[in-house]
Design a protein around this motif. Structure first.
Motif, PDB file in Angstrom:
ATOM      1  N   ALA A   1      44.331  53.905  50.777  1.00 14.85           N
ATOM      2  CA  ALA A   1      43.169  54.376  51.529  1.00 14.85           C
ATOM      3  C   ALA A   1      43.436  55.847  51.842  1.00 14.85           C
ATOM      4  CB  ALA A   1      43.005  53.579  52.808  1.00 14.85           C
ATOM      5  N   PRO A   2      42.630  56.750  51.331  1.00 10.37           N
ATOM      6  CA  PRO A   2      42.882  58.169  51.574  1.00 10.37           C
ATOM      7  C   PRO A   2      42.540  58.604  52.991  1.00 10.37           C
ATOM      8  CG  PRO A   2      40.993  57.874  50.137  1.00 10.37           C
ATOM      9  CD  PRO A   2      41.548  56.521  50.402  1.00 10.37           C
ATOM     10  N   VAL A   3      41.718  57.816  53.656  1.00  5.61           N
ATOM     11  CA  VAL A   3      41.301  58.087  55.034  1.00  5.61           C
ATOM     12  C   VAL A   3      41.231  56.758  55.784  1.00  5.61           C
ATOM     13  CG1 VAL A   3      39.995  60.203  54.564  1.00  5.61           C
ATOM     14  CG2 VAL A   3      38.879  57.985  54.319  1.00  5.61           C
ATOM     15  N   SER A   4      41.299  56.822  57.095  1.00  4.88           N
ATOM     16  CA  SER A   4      41.181  55.621  57.916  1.00  4.88           C
ATOM     17  C   SER A   4      39.724  55.187  58.009  1.00  4.88           C
ATOM     18  CB  SER A   4      41.697  55.907  59.330  1.00  4.88           C
ATOM     19  OG  SER A   4      43.047  56.295  59.292  1.00  4.88           O
ATOM     20  N   GLY A   5      39.533  53.868  58.038  1.00  5.68           N
ATOM     21  CA  GLY A   5      38.182  53.368  58.190  1.00  5.68           C
ATOM     22  C   GLY A   5      38.043  51.931  57.742  1.00  5.68           C
ATOM     23  N   GLU A   6      36.814  51.446  57.842  1.00  5.49           N
ATOM     24  CA  GLU A   6      36.491  50.071  57.490  1.00  5.49           C
ATOM     25  C   GLU A   6      35.844  50.019  56.111  1.00  5.49           C
ATOM     26  OE1 GLU A   6      33.297  46.672  58.844  1.00  5.49           O
ATOM     27  OE2 GLU A   6      34.027  48.054  60.380  1.00  5.49           O
ATOM     28  N   ILE A   7      36.279  49.079  55.300  1.00  3.22           N
ATOM     29  CA  ILE A   7      35.694  48.890  53.966  1.00  3.22           C
ATOM     30  C   ILE A   7      34.288  48.317  54.137  1.00  3.22           C
ATOM     31  CG2 ILE A   7      35.919  47.745  51.725  1.00  3.22           C
ATOM     32  CD1 ILE A   7      38.166  49.819  52.390  1.00  3.22           C
ATOM     33  N   VAL A   8      33.308  49.012  53.578  1.00  2.00           N
ATOM     34  CA  VAL A   8      31.920  48.557  53.705  1.00  2.00           C
ATOM     35  C   VAL A   8      31.357  48.016  52.386  1.00  2.00           C
ATOM     36  CG1 VAL A   8      31.384  49.987  55.710  1.00  2.00           C
ATOM     37  CG2 VAL A   8      31.029  50.917  53.418  1.00  2.00           C
ATOM     38  N   GLU A   9      32.046  48.310  51.279  1.00  2.00           N
ATOM     39  CA  GLU A   9      31.579  47.821  49.975  1.00  2.00           C
ATOM     40  C   GLU A   9      32.715  47.944  48.978  1.00  2.00           C
ATOM     41  OE1 GLU A   9      28.033  48.784  46.714  1.00  2.00           O
ATOM     42  OE2 GLU A   9      28.023  49.818  48.634  1.00  2.00           O
ATOM     43  N   VAL A  10      32.773  47.007  48.039  1.00  2.00           N
ATOM     44  CA  VAL A  10      33.698  47.106  46.908  1.00  2.00           C
ATOM     45  C   VAL A  10      32.883  47.047  45.625  1.00  2.00           C
ATOM     46  CG1 VAL A  10      35.694  46.136  48.135  1.00  2.00           C
ATOM     47  CG2 VAL A  10      34.182  44.625  46.829  1.00  2.00           C
ATOM     48  N   ASN A  11      33.461  47.561  44.567  1.00  2.00           N
ATOM     49  CA  ASN A  11      32.773  47.631  43.285  1.00  2.00           C
ATOM     50  C   ASN A  11      33.004  46.332  42.506  1.00  2.00           C
ATOM     51  OD1 ASN A  11      31.698  48.241  40.807  1.00  2.00           O
ATOM     52  ND2 ASN A  11      32.747  50.204  40.584  1.00  2.00           N
ATOM     53  N   GLU A  12      32.084  45.391  42.676  1.00  2.00           N
ATOM     54  CA  GLU A  12      32.201  44.097  41.985  1.00  2.00           C
ATOM     55  C   GLU A  12      32.153  44.268  40.467  1.00  2.00           C
ATOM     56  OE1 GLU A  12      33.181  41.387  43.291  1.00  2.00           O
ATOM     57  OE2 GLU A  12      32.898  41.849  45.419  1.00  2.00           O
ATOM     58  N   SER A  13      31.452  45.288  39.989  1.00  2.00           N
ATOM     59  CA  SER A  13      31.407  45.544  38.542  1.00  2.00           C
ATOM     60  C   SER A  13      32.792  45.881  38.007  1.00  2.00           C
ATOM     61  CB  SER A  13      30.447  46.690  38.229  1.00  2.00           C
ATOM     62  OG  SER A  13      29.139  46.349  38.604  1.00  2.00           O
ATOM     63  N   LEU A  14      33.580  46.585  38.816  1.00  2.00           N
ATOM     64  CA  LEU A  14      34.945  46.931  38.413  1.00  2.00           C
ATOM     65  C   LEU A  14      35.827  45.692  38.370  1.00  2.00           C
ATOM     66  CD1 LEU A  14      36.930  49.264  37.739  1.00  2.00           C
ATOM     67  CD2 LEU A  14      37.389  49.403  40.191  1.00  2.00           C
ATOM     68  N   ARG A  15      35.624  44.801  39.327  1.00  2.00           N
ATOM     69  CA  ARG A  15      36.383  43.536  39.329  1.00  2.00           C
ATOM     70  C   ARG A  15      36.084  42.750  38.054  1.00  2.00           C
ATOM     71  NH1 ARG A  15      38.067  41.281  44.244  1.00  2.00           N
ATOM     72  NH2 ARG A  15      36.190  41.991  45.338  1.00  2.00           N
ATOM     73  N   ASP A  16      34.790  42.735  37.660  1.00  2.00           N
ATOM     74  CA  ASP A  16      34.380  42.005  36.462  1.00  2.00           C
ATOM     75  C   ASP A  16      34.805  42.709  35.175  1.00  2.00           C
ATOM     76  OD1 ASP A  16      33.154  40.162  38.144  1.00  2.00           O
ATOM     77  OD2 ASP A  16      31.167  41.070  37.934  1.00  2.00           O
ATOM     78  N   ASP A  17      34.860  44.039  35.199  1.00  2.00           N
ATOM     79  CA  ASP A  17      35.194  44.834  34.016  1.00  2.00           C
ATOM     80  C   ASP A  17      36.138  45.978  34.415  1.00  2.00           C
ATOM     81  OD1 ASP A  17      35.355  46.215  31.631  1.00  2.00           O
ATOM     82  OD2 ASP A  17      33.232  46.771  31.568  1.00  2.00           O
ATOM     83  N   PRO A  18      37.445  45.678  34.573  1.00  2.00           N
ATOM     84  CA  PRO A  18      38.402  46.686  35.018  1.00  2.00           C
ATOM     85  C   PRO A  18      38.475  47.918  34.116  1.00  2.00           C
ATOM     86  CG  PRO A  18      39.397  44.505  35.054  1.00  2.00           C
ATOM     87  CD  PRO A  18      38.071  44.376  34.369  1.00  2.00           C
ATOM     88  N   SER A  19      38.032  47.796  32.877  1.00  2.00           N
ATOM     89  CA  SER A  19      38.085  48.945  31.959  1.00  2.00           C
ATOM     90  C   SER A  19      37.177  50.089  32.408  1.00  2.00           C
ATOM     91  CB  SER A  19      37.749  48.523  30.528  1.00  2.00           C
ATOM     92  OG  SER A  19      36.378  48.182  30.423  1.00  2.00           O
ATOM     93  N   LEU A  20      36.264  49.832  33.353  1.00  2.00           N
ATOM     94  CA  LEU A  20      35.438  50.911  33.891  1.00  2.00           C
ATOM     95  C   LEU A  20      36.300  51.990  34.542  1.00  2.00           C
ATOM     96  CD1 LEU A  20      32.520  48.901  35.558  1.00  2.00           C
ATOM     97  CD2 LEU A  20      32.362  50.386  33.540  1.00  2.00           C
TER      98      LEU A  20
ATOM     99  N   PRO B   1      36.010  56.756  35.300  1.00  2.00           N
ATOM    100  CA  PRO B   1      36.741  56.687  36.569  1.00  2.00           C
ATOM    101  C   PRO B   1      36.064  57.418  37.728  1.00  2.00           C
ATOM    102  CG  PRO B   1      37.841  58.192  35.065  1.00  2.00           C
ATOM    103  CD  PRO B   1      36.763  57.489  34.287  1.00  2.00           C
ATOM    104  N   LEU B   2      35.242  58.408  37.442  1.00  2.00           N
ATOM    105  CA  LEU B   2      34.639  59.205  38.512  1.00  2.00           C
ATOM    106  C   LEU B   2      33.236  58.755  38.888  1.00  2.00           C
ATOM    107  CD1 LEU B   2      35.861  62.725  37.358  1.00  2.00           C
ATOM    108  CD2 LEU B   2      36.976  61.114  38.917  1.00  2.00           C
ATOM    109  N   LYS B   3      32.712  57.762  38.220  1.00  2.00           N
ATOM    110  CA  LYS B   3      31.351  57.276  38.524  1.00  2.00           C
ATOM    111  C   LYS B   3      31.374  55.741  38.629  1.00  2.00           C
ATOM    112  CE  LYS B   3      28.922  61.196  38.056  1.00  2.00           C
ATOM    113  NZ  LYS B   3      29.194  62.117  39.071  1.00  2.00           N
ATOM    114  N   ALA B   4      31.123  55.053  37.526  1.00  2.00           N
ATOM    115  CA  ALA B   4      30.998  53.590  37.536  1.00  2.00           C
ATOM    116  C   ALA B   4      32.307  52.884  37.873  1.00  2.00           C
ATOM    117  CB  ALA B   4      30.477  53.097  36.182  1.00  2.00           C
ATOM    118  N   GLY B   5      33.438  53.576  37.730  1.00  2.00           N
ATOM    119  CA  GLY B   5      34.748  52.973  37.984  1.00  2.00           C
ATOM    120  C   GLY B   5      35.261  53.154  39.395  1.00  2.00           C
TER     121      GLY B   5
END
Length: 124
Positions: free
Chosen positions: A67-86, A91-95
Motif C-alpha cells: 500500500a503506497p499510502v494509508s487508507g481503506e480499500i474501496v475497490e479491487v480489480n476483479e478483471s485482474l483476478r480473472d486475467d492476471p496477464s492484464l 499495467p498502467l490502465k486495465a491492470g
C-alpha cells in the motif's frame, strides 16, 4: 490526473475525490515476467503505508504489492483476478490492482514523480 511512484515499483493515480488507484509499474511487470496469479486485498480493509496489501506471482517469482499510502480499500480489480496477464499487457490502465480511500493525503508528498522514478531506475 497526478501519478506518483514508490521505490517498490507501484504507481498511484490520485483522484480529486480523495481516492487513489494503485498498480505495478511497467518496470515491475518486466522484471516479474508473465504474471499468472494476483492476491488482491479485501474491500473494506485498512492498510498503513508500506504495508503488504497483495501479492503478484509470475512464472519467475512472487512479489509483495505494498500500500503506497494509508487508507481503506474501496475497490479491487476483479478483471485482474480473472486475467492476471492484464498486469503485463496493460499495467498502467486495465491492470490496476486496487483503489484506496486516502486517510492521510500528506503521505503522497513522500512519493516520487515520473522524473524521480526514472532517475531511480537509471541508478538501480
Amino acid at each position: 490526473m497526478t501519478i506518483k511512484y514508490t521505490p517498490d515499483h507501484e504507481w498511484v493515480e490520485i483522484h480529486g475525490d480523495g481516492t487513489a488507484t494503485v498498480g505495478i509499474t511497467v518496470h515491475a511487470q518486466d522484471a516479474l515476467g508473465d504474471v499468472v496469479f494476483v492476491d488482491l486485498p479485501e474491500v473494506g480493509k485498512a492498510y498503513a503505508a508500506k504495508e503488504v496489501a497483495g501479492v503478484v506471482e509470475s512464472v519467475k517469482a512472487a512479489a509483495d504489492v505494498y500500500a503506497p499510502v494509508s487508507g481503506e480499500i474501496v475497490e479491487v480489480n476483479e478483471s485482474l483476478r480473472d486475467d492476471p496477464s492484464l498486469a503485463n499487457s496493460d499495467p498502467l490502465k486495465a491492470g490496476w490492482f486496487f483503489k484506496v480511500k486516502l486517510s492521510n493525503a500528506a503521505e503522497l508528498d513522500g512519493l516520487m514523480d515520473s522524473t524521480a522514478y526514472d532517475e531511480l531506475l537509471k541508478n538501480s
